[in-house]
Design an enzyme around this catalytic site. Sequence first.
Site, PDB file in Angstrom:
ATOM      1  N   HIS A  27      -0.966 -12.151   8.491  1.00  0.00           N
ATOM      2  CA  HIS A  27       0.280 -12.612   7.859  1.00  0.00           C
ATOM      3  C   HIS A  27       0.568 -14.038   8.323  1.00  0.00           C
ATOM      4  O   HIS A  27       0.471 -14.330   9.522  1.00  0.00           O
ATOM      5  CB  HIS A  27       1.430 -11.672   8.257  1.00  0.00           C
ATOM      6  N   LEU A  74       0.839  -1.208   0.000  1.00  0.00           N
ATOM      7  CA  LEU A  74       0.000   0.000   0.000  1.00  0.00           C
ATOM      8  C   LEU A  74       0.869   1.251   0.000  1.00  0.00           C
ATOM      9  O   LEU A  74       1.939   1.283   0.623  1.00  0.00           O
ATOM     10  CB  LEU A  74      -0.908  -0.001   1.229  1.00  0.00           C
TER      11      LEU A  74
HETATM   12  C1  GAR Z   1      -3.228 -16.122   3.915  1.00  0.00           C
HETATM   13  O1  GAR Z   1      -2.505 -17.188   4.415  1.00  0.00           O
HETATM   14  C2  GAR Z   1      -2.634 -14.797   4.370  1.00  0.00           C
HETATM   15  O2  GAR Z   1      -2.065 -14.864   5.645  1.00  0.00           O
HETATM   16  C3  GAR Z   1      -1.582 -14.575   3.315  1.00  0.00           C
HETATM   17  O3  GAR Z   1      -2.186 -14.966   2.118  1.00  0.00           O
HETATM   18  C4  GAR Z   1      -3.107 -16.009   2.396  1.00  0.00           C
HETATM   19  C5  GAR Z   1      -4.431 -15.651   1.746  1.00  0.00           C
HETATM   20  O4  GAR Z   1      -5.314 -16.727   1.821  1.00  0.00           O
HETATM   21  N1  GAR Z   1      -1.150 -13.205   3.293  1.00  0.00           N
HETATM   22  C6  GAR Z   1       0.089 -12.850   3.026  1.00  0.00           C
HETATM   23  O5  GAR Z   1       0.959 -13.625   2.712  1.00  0.00           O
HETATM   24  C7  GAR Z   1       0.339 -11.353   3.104  1.00  0.00           C
HETATM   25  N2  GAR Z   1       1.744 -11.096   3.094  1.00  0.00           N
HETATM   26  P1  GAR Z   1      -6.851 -16.524   1.450  1.00  0.00           P
HETATM   27  O6  GAR Z   1      -6.907 -15.797   0.112  1.00  0.00           O
HETATM   28  O7  GAR Z   1      -7.387 -17.944   1.326  1.00  0.00           O
HETATM   29  O8  GAR Z   1      -7.495 -15.748   2.555  1.00  0.00           O
END
Ligand code: GAR
Length: 205
Positions: free
Chosen positions: A112, A96
Amino acid sequence: MSANRIAVMASGKGSNLKAILQAAERGECPVNVQLVISDKADAPALKVAKDAGVADVLFLNPKEYPDRAAFDAACAEAIEQAGCQWIVLAGYMRILSGEFIARFRNCIINIHPALLPSFPGAHAVRDALAYGAKITGVTVHLVDEVVDGGPILAQFSVPVQSDDTEESLHNRIHAAEHQLYPEILKRMIEGKFSIEDRRAVWKET
Ligand code: GAR
């Protein structure tokens, strides 16, 4: 403006969005998901939102804007028009802009898939596994100008098993996320924390 109107920003599968919507439906999380924004046209999260009947479901294409700040300004307009007070990042994989973060200071939260400050970035599960960490987990935090560096609201540990693959470990992390995120949103919406320096301090009720 209602205090529980939230906008969710998601780039991927949308399983955290789904967990939030289902918890809200069950009456366990007092949020009204008013708006879902994705930066990916084919993000399954958009279908999750539509299937759940979210009022505004928006794909905004970053390529149609001259720079990050202009794209984020379009997102901000949509969020303000929808009257959302909180912005919940659920697998939103774009960094962002400073302008966006300043506009919604302490109102943007992120989940995260690691115990920050370990393993920030886009490949946290893979990085924890490759490093040989024995415990990793989930962090819910406020978003500030440092990527994956804002005040921590909550963490949940997930042990790494010796035969884990990135997929098996991420599956268990996802399960923890689905439990933790709605719980923390509930506490957050009820306004029970303050920020002291960079520490989020929960008020006991
Ligand atoms: C989740 O595990 C979240 O923690 C991660 O992406 C995945 C999304 O899953 N986020 C990151 O890595 C941010 N840096 P989802 O689309 O099934 O909610």
